[in-house]
Write a protein that holds these residues in place. Structure first.
Motif, PDB file in Angstrom:
ATOM      1  N   GLY A  28       1.047  -1.433   0.048  1.00 43.45           N
ATOM      2  CA  GLY A  28       0.217   0.034   0.470  1.00 43.45           C
ATOM      3  C   GLY A  28       0.783   1.367   0.099  1.00 43.45           C
ATOM      4  O   GLY A  28       0.422   2.329   0.030  1.00 43.45           O
ATOM      5  N   THR A  29       2.572   1.427  -0.047  1.00 43.40           N
ATOM      6  CA  THR A  29       2.653   2.485   0.032  1.00 43.40           C
ATOM      7  C   THR A  29       3.422   2.845  -0.900  1.00 43.40           C
ATOM      8  O   THR A  29       4.606   3.537  -0.962  1.00 43.40           O
ATOM      9  CB  THR A  29       3.310   2.343   1.748  1.00 43.40           C
ATOM     10  OG1 THR A  29       4.168   1.285   1.644  1.00 43.40           O
ATOM     11  CG2 THR A  29       2.117   2.492   2.602  1.00 43.40           C
ATOM     12  N   CYS A  30       4.445   1.218  -1.982  1.00 42.61           N
ATOM     13  CA  CYS A  30       5.790   1.610  -2.723  1.00 42.61           C
ATOM     14  C   CYS A  30       4.682   2.474  -4.033  1.00 42.61           C
ATOM     15  O   CYS A  30       3.806   2.385  -4.125  1.00 42.61           O
ATOM     16  CB  CYS A  30       6.147   0.360  -2.239  1.00 42.61           C
ATOM     17  SG  CYS A  30       4.919  -0.831  -4.446  1.00 42.61           S
ATOM     18  N   PRO A  31       6.040   3.163  -4.747  1.00 38.98           N
ATOM     19  CA  PRO A  31       5.044   3.119  -6.147  1.00 38.98           C
ATOM     20  C   PRO A  31       4.518   2.954  -6.627  1.00 38.98           C
ATOM     21  O   PRO A  31       3.532   3.545  -7.510  1.00 38.98           O
ATOM     22  CB  PRO A  31       6.637   3.354  -6.943  1.00 38.98           C
ATOM     23  CG  PRO A  31       7.979   3.690  -5.003  1.00 38.98           C
ATOM     24  CD  PRO A  31       7.454   2.463  -4.594  1.00 38.98           C
ATOM     25  N   GLN A  32       4.650   1.456  -6.437  1.00 39.54           N
ATOM     26  CA  GLN A  32       3.716   0.333  -7.084  1.00 39.54           C
ATOM     27  C   GLN A  32       1.894   0.581  -6.765  1.00 39.54           C
ATOM     28  O   GLN A  32       1.398   1.140  -7.733  1.00 39.54           O
ATOM     29  CB  GLN A  32       4.341  -0.727  -8.240  1.00 39.54           C
ATOM     30  CG  GLN A  32       5.397  -0.646  -8.951  1.00 39.54           C
ATOM     31  CD  GLN A  32       4.805  -0.675 -10.147  1.00 39.54           C
ATOM     32  OE1 GLN A  32       4.313   0.083 -10.779  1.00 39.54           O
ATOM     33  NE2 GLN A  32       5.588   0.325 -11.258  1.00 39.54           N
ATOM     34  N   CYS A  33       1.986   0.628  -5.737  1.00 33.63           N
ATOM     35  CA  CYS A  33       0.597  -0.116  -4.953  1.00 33.63           C
ATOM     36  C   CYS A  33       0.251   1.820  -5.030  1.00 33.63           C
ATOM     37  O   CYS A  33      -0.966   2.304  -4.893  1.00 33.63           O
ATOM     38  CB  CYS A  33       1.031  -0.399  -3.337  1.00 33.63           C
ATOM     39  SG  CYS A  33       1.603  -1.683  -3.243  1.00 33.63           S
ATOM     40  N   VAL A  34       1.364   2.565  -4.503  1.00 31.15           N
ATOM     41  CA  VAL A  34       0.699   4.032  -4.634  1.00 31.15           C
ATOM     42  C   VAL A  34      -0.265   4.915  -6.165  1.00 31.15           C
ATOM     43  O   VAL A  34      -1.012   5.205  -6.153  1.00 31.15           O
ATOM     44  CB  VAL A  34       1.829   5.283  -3.970  1.00 31.15           C
ATOM     45  CG1 VAL A  34       1.051   6.861  -4.446  1.00 31.15           C
ATOM     46  CG2 VAL A  34       1.652   4.963  -2.575  1.00 31.15           C
TER      47      VAL A  34
END
Length: 363
Positions: free
Chosen positions: A92-98
């Motif tokens: 939920g916090t890495c660039p792909q999730c964001v």
């Protein structure tokens, strides 16, 4: 600790063994779910066969549906009693999730394929010893599962659990590949290689958005008939002359091809069936495939590797439910149910083609 019944894999490739296990209470960002249905997916069996021995015994299963029993202190999206669909975990916090692409989460392997939570711990116990789990954030071949909060999607209370379960992986993988990644315009020709649960989900999505023609390829006659019943203009066996037949049906070559087989010979046929500047998406676990790069370049082919339909489950699963309620995604037509205790029969039916999407139910 809570007691549960689980289908345990004692060693790589071994048959499932139904065992009594124990689960820890959910941690701060975890949810305890009582399972009511779980789909059986080829991914379970493919990964089970090659799973590392050091991570056994192990509980697989990753298409769960059920009711929330308890939530961790930091969970805000669901409460006890909510009906839910279980899907893969993401940080939920890495660039792909964001960016809305959690299927490519930087921590996906740790959260889904490490045999536990990702920090080296597991919520499961067997005979007092740690039991590996956390498969796709859930391990839902069990009566209860401790699930990562981002792998829990609340669903409407009137939706049958047997319909909910396949949406967490097979449904969103097939449909998402079409709707999220390929995004065809109405009138686009689309061919699906493999008419199992994932392939037919892709086919239904293509029909729903007006692709024409939609064509399926599968060796099993009953699955070809089902594909036509779901809106395919034609369904062909993968025999000699397939590429020529597909090019004829699509007016010189398909705009889009979705391969769900992972078989090198089928991927080569898929490239041959494309028109210039066509697009190929592949979703299955398979081995190495070698392409003639000049052939791809000369045709301008675009190749997509797609995980979980490139879906953001919190957004996309409700979209699939909406399509289902409008009669545009009749996933219930793919389902054959089996009692949980008959998991071996469900696996056999999937392997011999007599069941497209086996779904286990819990008494």
């Amino acid at each position: 600790m809570r007691r549960a019944r689980a289908a345990v894999t004692p060693e790589p490739g071994a048959p499932f063994a139904l065992r009594d296990v124990e689960l820890e209470d959910p941690r701060a960002r975890e949810v305890l779910v009582r399972l009511t249905a779980v789909g059986v997916c080829h991914t379970d069996l493919g990964i089970q066969a090659g799973w590392p021995r050091r991570l056994t015994p192990m509980v697989f299963g990753h298409e769960g549906a059920g009711r929330v029993e308890a939530v961790g202190a930091e969970v805000a999206g669901v409460v006890p009693g909510d009906p839910v669909c279980l899907t893969f975990a993401s940080c939920g916090t890495c660039p792909q999730c964001v960016a809305g692409h959690p299927a490519y989460c930087h921590f996906a392997r740790d959260l889904n394929l490490s045999g536990g939570r990702g920090d080296g711990t597991t919520a499961l116990r067997l005979d007092g010893a740690p039991l590996h789990g956390g498969f796709f954030g859930q391990s839902s071949f069990a009566t209860y599962a401790v699930v990562h909060e981002r792998g829990v999607v609340k669903v409407p209370s009137g939706l049958p659990d047997t319909v909910t379960a396949p949406l967490g992986c097979g449904g969103q993988t097939g449909a998402g590949t079409v709707l999220n990644r390929l995004r065809p315009e109405p009138g686009t020709s689309l061919v699906v290689f493999g008419a199992g649960g994932v392939g037919l989900s892709a086919l239904m999505a293509a029909v729903a958005v007006g692709c024409d023609p939609v064509v399926a390829v599968d060796p099993v006659a009953s699955r070809r008939a089902l594909a036509v019943g779901l809106g395919a203009r034609a369904a062909l066996p993968p025999g000699d002359g397939l590429v020529a037949a597909l090019r004829d049906l699509t007016g010189g070559g398909a705009h889009r091809v979705v391969d769900t087989t992972g078989r090198p010979e089928m991927l080569h046929r898929a490239v041959g069936a494309l028109r210039p500047r066509g697009e190929l998406a592949f979703v299955a676990l398979g081995g190495e495939v070698t392409f003639d790069m000049m052939r791809l370049m000369a045709k301008g082919v675009r190749v997509h590797g797609v995980m979980e339909g490139d879906s953001d489950p919190a957004r996309f699963i409700p979209e699939l439910i909406g399509l289902h309620r409008r009669g545009l995604f009749p996933v219930d037509r793919l389902i054959t149910t089996f009692p949980f205790e008959e998991i071996d029969a469900a696996v056999a039916a999937m392997r011999d083609g007599s069941a497209v999407k086996p779904v286990l139910t819990f008494a």
